[in-house]
Every structure is written in C-alpha cells, then in structure tokens.
Write a protein that holds these residues in place. Structure first.
Motif, PDB file in Angstrom:
ATOM      1  N   ASN A  97       0.829  -1.193   0.000  1.00  0.00           N
ATOM      2  CA  ASN A  97       0.000   0.000   0.000  1.00  0.00           C
ATOM      3  C   ASN A  97       0.867   1.248   0.000  1.00  0.00           C
ATOM      4  O   ASN A  97       0.635   2.184  -0.746  1.00  0.00           O
ATOM      5  N   PHE A 100       3.135   1.559  -3.366  1.00  0.00           N
ATOM      6  CA  PHE A 100       2.502   1.492  -4.695  1.00  0.00           C
ATOM      7  C   PHE A 100       2.873   2.696  -5.566  1.00  0.00           C
ATOM      8  O   PHE A 100       3.282   2.555  -6.713  1.00  0.00           O
ATOM      9  N   GLY A 101       2.744   3.893  -4.974  1.00  0.00           N
ATOM     10  CA  GLY A 101       3.022   5.117  -5.730  1.00  0.00           C
ATOM     11  C   GLY A 101       4.466   5.173  -6.207  1.00  0.00           C
ATOM     12  O   GLY A 101       4.746   5.573  -7.336  1.00  0.00           O
ATOM     13  N   LYS A 103       6.450   2.580  -6.696  1.00  0.00           N
ATOM     14  CA  LYS A 103       6.666   1.544  -7.712  1.00  0.00           C
ATOM     15  C   LYS A 103       6.211   2.050  -9.075  1.00  0.00           C
ATOM     16  O   LYS A 103       6.873   1.826 -10.082  1.00  0.00           O
ATOM     17  N   LEU A 104       5.054   2.734  -9.076  1.00  0.00           N
ATOM     18  CA  LEU A 104       4.546   3.253 -10.349  1.00  0.00           C
ATOM     19  C   LEU A 104       5.504   4.280 -10.928  1.00  0.00           C
ATOM     20  O   LEU A 104       5.579   4.449 -12.137  1.00  0.00           O
TER      21      LEU A 104
ATOM     22  N   ASP B 376      -1.764   8.274  -6.587  1.00  0.00           N
ATOM     23  CA  ASP B 376      -0.488   7.573  -6.475  1.00  0.00           C
ATOM     24  C   ASP B 376       0.246   7.537  -7.807  1.00  0.00           C
ATOM     25  O   ASP B 376       1.383   7.084  -7.871  1.00  0.00           O
ATOM     26  N   GLY B 377      -0.453   7.953  -8.860  1.00  0.00           N
ATOM     27  CA  GLY B 377       0.227   8.062 -10.139  1.00  0.00           C
ATOM     28  C   GLY B 377      -0.102   6.959 -11.121  1.00  0.00           C
ATOM     29  O   GLY B 377       0.592   6.805 -12.125  1.00  0.00           O
ATOM     30  N   ALA B 378      -1.131   6.164 -10.839  1.00  0.00           N
ATOM     31  CA  ALA B 378      -1.472   5.084 -11.764  1.00  0.00           C
ATOM     32  C   ALA B 378      -2.237   5.642 -12.954  1.00  0.00           C
ATOM     33  O   ALA B 378      -3.100   6.508 -12.793  1.00  0.00           O
ATOM     34  N   GLN B 382      -3.361   1.112 -15.528  1.00  0.00           N
ATOM     35  CA  GLN B 382      -2.735   0.537 -14.327  1.00  0.00           C
ATOM     36  C   GLN B 382      -3.742   0.417 -13.195  1.00  0.00           C
ATOM     37  O   GLN B 382      -3.737  -0.556 -12.442  1.00  0.00           O
ATOM     38  N   ARG B 386      -4.264  -3.154 -11.707  1.00  0.00           N
ATOM     39  CA  ARG B 386      -3.628  -3.422 -10.418  1.00  0.00           C
ATOM     40  C   ARG B 386      -4.508  -3.119  -9.220  1.00  0.00           C
ATOM     41  O   ARG B 386      -4.173  -3.496  -8.099  1.00  0.00           O
TER      42      ARG B 386
END
Lengths: 367, 474, 304
Positions: A97, A100-101, A103-104, B376-378, B382, B386
């Motif tokens: 959790n 995540f940010g 990793k992206l 979060d930037g997805a 994504q 995800r």
C-alpha cells in the motif's frame, strides 16, 4: 517551492445552477498548515479534490509551486491525498500500500524499502508491514493512509476529514500525531474538516467556507477574536456565539442599543457609537460568546441583561446555562461552583471588548 | 442454534413438553413441508436413483458395476461430447467474464448507460431456442440469408469483383474449358478469337458450358449473326450449345443464347489493346472507327472471376488439423467451426449477466480507493489492472464459476443451432444424456452414467457455495 | 505570483480535459459499436418476420433498409389466421402460459412459506436444512430426468394418474428445480425483516398464518417480484424439460414449436422467425416492465 494558491477558483457541476465553489482566493505558504472548515456541503471537499486534480476546474486557477496545474492529471501534481475512508488497497499488504506510488514511478527497489521503513518507523507501523488492511484496527489503517502519503514526499499533503472515522479518544490522539508530523516534515498541508475544534487546534490558519464562498481566512485567534461576519462568529467557538437582534436608539449624547423587550441593553463609548452611526443602520445583531458572559451586574460600559435560568448542563469544571431573556434564548458558561437553580432570575453582563455587532441584513461585522 | 444443554434437555424432556414443542412448531413445520417433500421427491430421490441406474444395464434390470462408465469413455460420440464441453469451458466463461468486465467498466463513462445496459441484458430473457434460431440465420452459408457471409462476400468483392460468368472453382473449371468455336485460351485466364479480323469484317466466338440459370439471370436473348459495319468490327459471342442439336458446334441455332455483359477488348497485331466494349443482351458487340490492320478479340479474364464462396460457420469442419488421425483421436482433438459460432452466440446471450453482476460489484467499490490510485500516479490502465480487477476478484470468480456450470449443461443452443449434419460433431454431455436417454425409448444406463459425471463435476461448486454462504453474513 | 510564460505553455500544451474528452469520445464509439452488434440479431429476427416469405434466401433481410416497402404483416396474419388450432403458434402460446403461470405461482408460494419457516421458525436443524437446499441449487436437472419419468409411470400404476406427457408433469418438475433458488432468495430477503415486527403481531394476537400473510408477505413483495419474474422467464424459455416430459403431447409450448419447425429450416423459416418473435414478446414485456426486479433477481442468484 511548494506553496499552493487558489485564484478565483470556481466550480459548477453540470446540471446544477448553484456554484459549488465561488471565486475562492487562498494562498497557502510553503510549510503552512491550513484547515478548510465549514458545514457539510459547503464546498470544502470540492476545493480539496480540485487541488488534487480529481475534479475539473470550471474557472480560475490552481497553482502548486510556481505552476498552474489546472490541466495536469493528479499524478503530475506532486501531491498526496489522505482520504476520509483511508482508501487503502484491500488486496495489498501495508508495505505494498505504502510503496505502490513509488513503484509506479519506477523508484529503485532499495530506495522504496528505505522510504517505507522510514515512514513505518515514524508511524509505529513496523510490525504490520506484512498485514493486509482488513487485519488492522481503525487507527492503524489511518496511519497506513498517512504513511502512503509520507513515502511519496509530496509538495503538499491534502487531507480530507482523515479523523472522522475514528472514535473520540483516538481522534484526539491522532490529531496531536498529525500536528507533530507537520512540524517534523515541515510540509505544506491542506486539511479539510467540518469540526472547528480540529481546525482550531491544528491549523496555522483557517479558511472558513460556507455555501461555496470563502468567508474568512486567518489564524485561529483572529477568527475567534475578530470574526468577519456572523457566520464565522457562529461557526468558530463552542458552544457557539449568542446572537440577539437589537434596536439602535438615539439618546442624549450618543446612541443606545437595546433588545425588543428592553431586557438587554448596551452602553457604548464614543468610538463604538461612531462605528454604528457610520454604518447607518437602525438595527444591529449583537453577538456575545457564552464564555464572555459574567454572572454579575455591569460596571461601566458594556452589555447588561436580565434573564431567567431554563436549563443547567453540568460539565464538571463549569456549567452551560441556558437562559431566557425576554423572547431571546442565550447560553452562558459559568463557574460550576455558582449556586444556581432553574427559575432563578439573574442580572448578567459582558464587557464592551467581548461584544460583536453585525449588520442585520448582510451579517458583516461592524468595525 | 440451540446450545448443547438445551438439546440435552429436549431429549430427556417429559412427554408433555414434547407435546408443547409440537404445538409451538407445527405451523412452522407445515410451512416448510411442501417444499421439503417436493425437493425430496423430484430432486433428491431421483439424483440417488440416477446414481443407482448408472450401475445397471440399459433396462435397469441387471447390475453391471462400472460398465456404463467404461462405455462412456470408450464411445467416440460421448468422447466428442466431453471434448466439446471442454472447448466450451475453456473458451466461454473466460470471454463472457472478460467482455462483461470491459463493458461494465466502460459503461460507467457514458451518459446513455441505462439504454446500453438494457440492450446488452435483453438477450437473457429470450429463450435459448429463439436465440439459437436467430444466430443460425446470421451464420447461414447463403450470403442472401446470413449477415456474416454477406459481409465476407462484400469484403471479398472489394478485392476481386466476380465476373458475369464465374468459374466454378469447386470443380476446377478453367476459362479454356469454356472455349468452343473460334476461341482459344491465352495466358492470364482469358479467351481470344482464333481468326484475325480487319475493319469491315465480323467475328463470331462460341463458348459453352454456361449454365442456363446464369443465362436467365442475365436475360440472354437468341443470338443474331453480326452485320458488317464500314470501318468498324462487329461480332457475336454466344453459348454454342443447342439442346435440340447437341452436336452442332459451329453455327447459330434458334434455341441457343447470346452471352450478354461480356467485357471484350480489341487487340492489334502487336498485342496491345486498342478499344474495349461490352456485349448486349443477344451477345452482339461492335467496335467503330477502327484503324486499318489485323485484329483479334479478347474475352477478358475478369468475366470468369470466381464468385465468392461463403464460410460454413455451422459446419463441422475442424479448426484444428486432424487429418491422419484415427476416429477416437479425431473425436478428442477436432474443434468444429460450429463450436465457435455457438460460443459467439452464447456470449451474446450471457454477457449481460456478467455485465450486471460486475457492474454491481464496481458500484460497490470504494471510489476513494480508485482515486487514491490515481493520486499515487497510476494511469487508467494501471488502475484497472492493479487495483480495480484485484478488488473485483470475488465478483469475477462468481461470474466465472456460474458460467462454467452453465456451459457444463449447455444444451438448447446445440439442439437448435446446429444443422443435422453438425449435431453429432457439436454434441455435449447434456445433449448426449438427452439423445441416449430419451430419443427412441428410455435408456437409463449410459445416460445415467453421463448424468452422474455431470453431477460430480458440479459437486466442488456446491461446497464452494456452501462455504461462501456459511462465511458470509446471511 | 503572476501567470508567466511557462505556465501559459503548460496550459496550451496540456489538456487533461482535452485528453479525457477524446477518450470519452472513443469510449462512446466503442460502446455504440457493441450496442449495434448486440442489436443486430434481434433486429434481423424482427425484419425477417416482417418480410414476405418469398424474399427469404433471394435477398438479405438488410435490404429492407433500402426498400422499406418489403415490410408486411403477412406472416403474422397467416399464422394468426389459424387461430388456436392444435399445433399452431397461438395454441403453443396458450400451452406456454399454462405451464409457466402455475409453475411460477407454485414456486413463489412454496418458497415464501418455506423461507418464512426457515427464518422465523424456532425448530432445530433449520440451518442444516437451509444448507442442504443451497447445495441443491447447482444440481443439474439432467441428473433427475430419467428417474422422474419412471416415478411418473409408477404414479400411473399406483393411482392411475400418470403425469408423464401432461402439462402437470412438466410443472411438477419445474417447481422442484425452481425451489432451491426460490427458497434461497426468499430466505435471504426475509432475514432482513426485523423480528420485532412479528413479535408486535404476536402480541396483538395474530396467528402464524396471519403474520405470514399480513405482515411478512407485503414486506417481501420486492423479493417475490424478483423471484416470480426470474422463474417466469426461466420456465417460459425451457426446452429440455418440456421435450422430456411432454413427450408426444399434441399441445406443445413455444420452444418446442420452434424446435419442431427448425428441423426443416429452409422451408419454414417464415414461421420460425414469426413464432420466435411471438415467443420473445412475452418475456420482453415482462423484462421491460420489471427490469429493476429482474436485475435484482440476477444479482441475488449470483451464487447459483
């Protein structure tokens, strides 16, 4: 450079005639903690979501750092948002959790690990990194949500009522924790809440919003001492300020302000008389905070009222006394040791410094 | 549930108390009795009886052990049914779930979602029988009936327009084989006049083996010998076949036909085309103002362009290569084309179901989690892959499993969509039970064995359901 | 802070709004294509039934869009002119109703009673019974066909009443395989009704039947509607059960009518398509009138 500024920010939802946010101007300096506060539905969450990029801008600008970010997607704005429901990913562990940010953003693995471990230490989550959100308590989830924001090291933290799902005790505890976090990180924070106590205790400055309009921005003390209008005066402080419509009468050598039944009156000095006269009104709304009403007759200038005791709420150190003065209801806070019984008739007073006057139609404070 | 002590009390309770229990509960028990009796008689008992039948011979008079199961696995037609069920299970549930998911995700962004959903859900309320009939016409071989083949034809015609006299490629017909009088084949699949002709002269070419249906469609008339024209070349192309004088292959007979709509070209001695024309309804043509010289007339190859041959979607030809395999291996390895056609039709029927369930799952998701992913930037993709899909996993599993059970029992669509010739290759377990058990008298043995296998296949799902319900709130 | 040059650039070049707009257009186009694909079969069926028989196989049904004069109600007037004669479409329509309506009523009635007993009864073993019923939900009906045919014969031998080949024979089987889902759905709904309501009824002196009839049933109407619609469509569209248990009866439901016609598809296609339209007409009306309940039933049946 992580200041945030709203310029004439306006939001109108499709199919809705009313503006959800109406020309709001607000500057949040780097490292400042600003609370957006207001009743539910006032537009404060809309404003926050617009800063985050989750809502489009109808008109006006949002600047983060020195960029206008109106058309940037959330991921390009370099902000983190802590949600009311925490919005943790239920299928991921605490570690996943929080990471995540990163990793992206393709941050190297060891950097991610370092950042997450660091945040987990600050938030006391080290033992829970392998758990899933369902296995955590409410307070722990809350901290994971904060941790997810911290590891990103964003230009600004946005928080949307992050404490509203916690019980009263935990809320007070976490409030302090967030305040501590703010000092430690020195980050810009914009915090939305409907709870003025939260705002008063945490914020460097508070922006009060009502019906989409920014009513007043200022430090907690400014808002408490010098509310710009009746709405802010009533919203800040608990129990809230008493309001009584009063009539302005010309008397020999000045003016007198008196309530309809004559049970309340204010003796003004020259400065205040001039102020009311210059406003050119024959009626005013008088505002007096419950904690500023004294259980003794007036000495010199100020407010005096006669009232009977209707309800007494004992709170330990003091009592909230509900009073009836003529046709008006008031609340006063008195020392709990004062011997009072229901039905007592009292003569009470307040000093002239504690009294606020508001325009009867616009509600604007008279100065 | 009552506690252990309460149960103990009841067992040892005096008669009067048991009497009281009856009095308190008899209405409640009477309420459930019809349901229980009905289920015991028509579901529970028959299931047990079927298991018993599966161990007896066809007339249920002699115990044969597992003999019926042995014949199930050694009969090619039943192995075919197994194979088809496997094909269905491998393809159908995945695609239905996938399409349902995609459509459910996309519908969230359009304003006409309600109308769209109604359109997709509608086929569920049609009977599979009716749907199968509709799809049977859609996949019909004849491009005048089946939309799919009509589209294929249109596309194929863009690339090669069929001529007025298409060759029958099925029997390997060539243009040369049509030449009869004064005509010979030339490179490129065209026909050319044998004799040379000068301006002011005439030329006659006889063709043969043109079907009378083609002539009728084109409105061919009796041929007339061409009249010379000054400075030009006139001519005739006709079907040089007379039903009354079958041996006459050189002259015009009154029951012969001219060949209309033939595209012709006039070629000079160097072989380059100088003019072109088209024959009229009696097969006549003319080129006027021809420069002096010696010419030949060409019947262009485009006239004989092979016509479109549709895809036999409802046929049993295999998609997988199976030539050279023995009967049993073919039963197990061939995938008849109609399986695909039927799966497409079945997806049309059931995608709405998947969409409704997945849509409800999506609506129940915490929006803030999806927004958190955005922050979060997805990217949208994504987020879907995800966050959204993992969160939907329970719903997707339910849809998938429901569809697996559904196709284990697939029956109506095969019975109604497959033409007689494809019924066998397209059969499934449920259809085998029906065919073995009920067509031509009742035979209980093998049909019961297949039913038992079908039952065993759904038993895991039975327990899965129970675990879910015990674990869930109600 | 003033709006300086780079800011302006980011605005001109940017376009979250623009990009979203574009992708929205793409989504609309994709879904429009999907919707058309989904509508084609239904439209084709309708058009074929409205084109003269003589045009079938001569030109595609889609030619109607360039030549609307092809449309005619001829096929309908032909099949309806037979009236209720045995073997006709209207006879089948009536047979379908004769099977579907009693089967639906019985399933909803018996399920409601059973669910009431399971939820509000106080006898032991209610949970076990319920789990047993949930287990039955996935039993393929193919498993029961042969023994039930034999059971029917036995009934004939014993009581002189053999339901095989009769409409009641079909109904009995449908009800049995509708009950597990029916009881499951009704029970789940009834667990949401507060027990206090029943207690209040008892205190006022209402008996069990009256509580069921006067308090629980009215509250359970949405669930009953979902179940009834589901069951109606399920039975209406059944082919297999009717084929097996109606064996040889001269009156057949619409699904069998259509199935019989397809055996000679090319010759009878005008009847098939017209009959198919008649057969989907009833469930379509049910679907569009009670779409909400139908969807709720689909959701409730997710476990099935």
């Amino acid at each position: 450079m992580s200041s945030v500024a709203l310029r004439e920010l306006t939001k109108q939802y499709a199919g809705n005639a009313a503006l959800s946010l109406d020309s709001v101007n607000l500057e949040v300096a780097h490292g400042e903690f600003v609370c957006l506060v207001g009743p539910s539905g006032c537009g404060k969450t809309t404003a926050l979501r617009m800063i985050a990029g989750l809502e489009s801008v109808t008109s006006g600008d949002i600047e983060i750092g020195d960029r206008v970010v109106n058309d940037l997607s959330p991921r390009d704005r370099d902000i983190a948002l802590v949600f009311q429901s925490y919005a943790l990913y239920p299928h991921m562990t605490v570690f996943d959790n929080m990471s995540f940010g990163l990793k992206l953003r393709k941050v190297p693995k060891d950097e991610i690990k370092a950042a997450v471990t660091d945040a987990a230490r600050i938030l006391d989550l080290e033992l829970y990194l392998d758990r899933k959100p369902a296995q955590l308590s409410g307070g722990q989830r809350q901290r994971v949500a904060l941790g997810r924001a911290i590891v990103r090291n964003p230009a600004a933290f946005l928080m949307d009522e992050p404490l509203s799902n916690l019980d009263a005790k935990l809320r007070v505890q976490t409030r302090a924790e967030i305040a501590r976090l703010h000092h430690r990180l020195g980050a810009t924070m914009i915090y939305v809440t409907h709870d003025q106590v939260e705002a008063m205790t945490m914020a460097d400055r508070i922006a009060v919003i009502n019906l989409g309009k920014l009513e007043q921005v200022g430090s907690p003390r400014e808002l408490y001492d010098r509310p710009a209008n009746q709405f802010v005066a009533g919203f800040i402080g608990s129990p809230s300020m008493n309001f009584v419509p009063m009539h302005v009468e010309s008397i020999e050598g000045g003016i007198r302000v008196v309530s309809a039944g004559g049970d309340m009156d204010v003796i003004l000095d020259d400065v205040e008389s001039a102020m009311i006269r210059s406003a050119g009104v024959s009626d005013v709304v008088l505002g007096i905070r419950p904690e500023h009403i004294d259980n003794q007759p007036r000495s010199g200038r100020g407010l005096q009222l006669r009232a009977s005791v209707e309800v007494i709420e004992f709170l330990g150190n003091d009592e909230h006394v509900h009073l009836s003065s003529g046709s008006h209801e008031l609340v006063a806070i008195v020392d709990a040791r004062t011997p009072l019984t229901i039905g007592d008739t009292l003569t009470l007073s307040a000093s002239i410094e504690a009294i606020h006057f508001f325009h009867p139609e616009t509600g604007v404070a008279l100065k | 549930m009552t506690s252990l002590t309460a149960e103990g009390l009841k067992v040892t309770a005096p008669r009067a108390r048991q009497h009281g229990w009856w009095r308190r509960n008899w209405v409640s028990l009477a309420f459930i009795a019809p349901g229980i009796i009905w289920l015991l008689a028509i579901v529970v008992y028959p299931t047990i009886a079927t298991i018993r039948f599966s161990l007896y011979n066809e007339s249920a008079t002699k115990f044969v052990g597992l003999h019926n199961f042995a014949s199930v696995f050694s009969t090619d037609t039943i192995l075919t049914a197994f194979k088809n069920n496997v094909v269905w299970v491998l393809i159908f549930p995945f695609f239905v779930t996938f399409i349902g998911l995609m459509v459910a995700v996309l519908t969230e962004r359009i304003r006409w979602a309600t109308a769209f959903k109604a359109v997709i859900v509608m086929p569920i309320v049609f009977s599979t029988t009716a749907s199968a009939l509709v799809w049977r016409t859609i996949f019909d071989l004849d491009p005048h009936v089946g939309v799919v083949n009509a589209i294929e034809q249109t596309v194929s015609d863009w690339f090669s327009t069929p001529g007025a006299y298409p060759l029958n490629s099925a029997i390997g017909q060539t243009a040369v084989s049509l030449a009869s009088f004064n005509a010979t084949g030339a490179p490129g699949g065209l026909l050319v006049s044998k004799s040379a002709v000068q301006p002011g002269g005439t030329v006659m070419m006889g063709l043969t083996r043109i079907s009378s249906a083609t002539l009728q469609t084109l409105g061919a008339k009796t041929p007339v010998a061409p009249q010379t024209i000054a400075g030009g070349i006139a001519g005739l192309v006709w079907n040089d076949f007379s039903p009354s004088q079958t041996s006459n292959t050189t002259t015009i007979v009154s029951d012969e036909h001219g060949l209309p709509n033939l595209r012709l070209s006039l070629v000079n001695s160097t072989g380059s085309s100088v003019a072109s024309t088209v024959t009229n309804s009696s097969g006549d043509f003319s080129f006027s103002h021809v420069a002096p010289g010696s010419y030949h007339v060409e019947v262009l190859a485009s006239n004989f362009q092979t016509s479109f041959v549709g895809t036999f979607w409802l046929g049993s030809q295999s998609i997988t290569p199976t030539s050279g395999l023995n009967q049993t291996a073919q039963s197990l390895l061939s995938v008849p084309l109609i399986d695909l056609a039927m799966i497409i039709s079945y997806i049309w029927i059931w995608a709405g179901f998947a969409m409704v369930l997945i849509g409800a799952g999506l609506a129940a998701l915490n929006r803030e989690v999806l927004e958190a992913a955005e922050i979060d930037g997805a990217t949208e993709w994504q987020t879907l892959r995800r966050v959204t899909i993992p969160m939907l996993a329970p719903v997707l599993t339910v849809v998938f499993v429901t569809m697996v059970i559904n196709v284990l029992k697939v029956f109506d669509i095969i019975l109604n969509m497959a033409p007689g010739s494809s019924q066998g290759p397209a059969t499934t377990l449920a259809l085998s039970i029906y065919n073995d058990g009920f067509t031509g008298g009742i035979h209980s043995g093998v049909a019961s064995a297949i039913a038992v296998i079908l039952f065993l296949l759904v038993v895991p799902v039975m327990f899965w359901n129970l675990r879910k319900i015990k674990g869930g709130s109600p | 802070m003033t709006i300086d040059a780079p800011v302006k650039e980011s605005r001109v070049g940017g376009g979250l709004a623009k990009r979203l707009h574009l992708s929205k257009a793409v989504v609309n186009v994709i879904l429009a294509l999907v919707a058309i694909f989904w509508l084609v079969p239904t439209i084709s069926l309708l058009v074929i039934s409205l084109r003269p028989e003589s045009l079938f196989g001569v030109s595609g049904w889609w030619k109607v869009f360039t030549d609307p004069s092809q449309l005619t109600f001829g096929n309908y007037s032909t099949i309806f002119s037979q009236g209720f004669a045995t073997g006709g479409v209207l006879d089948s329509l009536v047979t379908s109703l004769e099977i579907t309506i009693p089967a639906t009523l019985l399933v909803t009635g018996i399920s409601s009673l059973a669910a009431y007993s399971l939820v509000f009864g106080s006898w032991r073993g209610r949970d076990m019974i319920f789990f047993g019923i949930v287990g039955l939900m996935v039993v393929p009906l193919q498993v029961a066909l042969i023994p039930v045919v034999q059971l029917y014969r036995e009934m004939g031998n014993l009581f002189g009443l053999n339901p095989y080949g009769t409409i009641p024979g079909v109904i009995i089987f449908h009800v049995a395989f509708g009950l597990p889902f029916g009881i499951f759905l009704m029970r789940n709904f009834l667990t949401g009704i507060p027990k206090d309501l029943l207690e209040a009824g008892r205190i006022e002196g209402a008996g069990e039947w009256k509580i069921f009839y006067r308090i629980v049933l009215p509250l359970a109407l949405p669930a009953i509607a979902s179940l009834a619609i589901f069951q109606f469509i399920w039975v209406w569209n059944d082919l297999l059960v009717a084929l097996v248990f109606l064996g040889g009866n001269v009156h057949s439901p619409l699904t069998i009518f259509l199935y019989d016609q397809t055996r000679s598809l090319a010759a009878n296609y005008w009847i098939v398509s017209t009959g198919a339209v008649v057969s989907i007409f009833v469930p379509l009306i049910v679907f569009f009138s009670f779409q909400r309940y139908f969807v709720r039933g689909v959701l409730a049946g997710a476990v099935k």
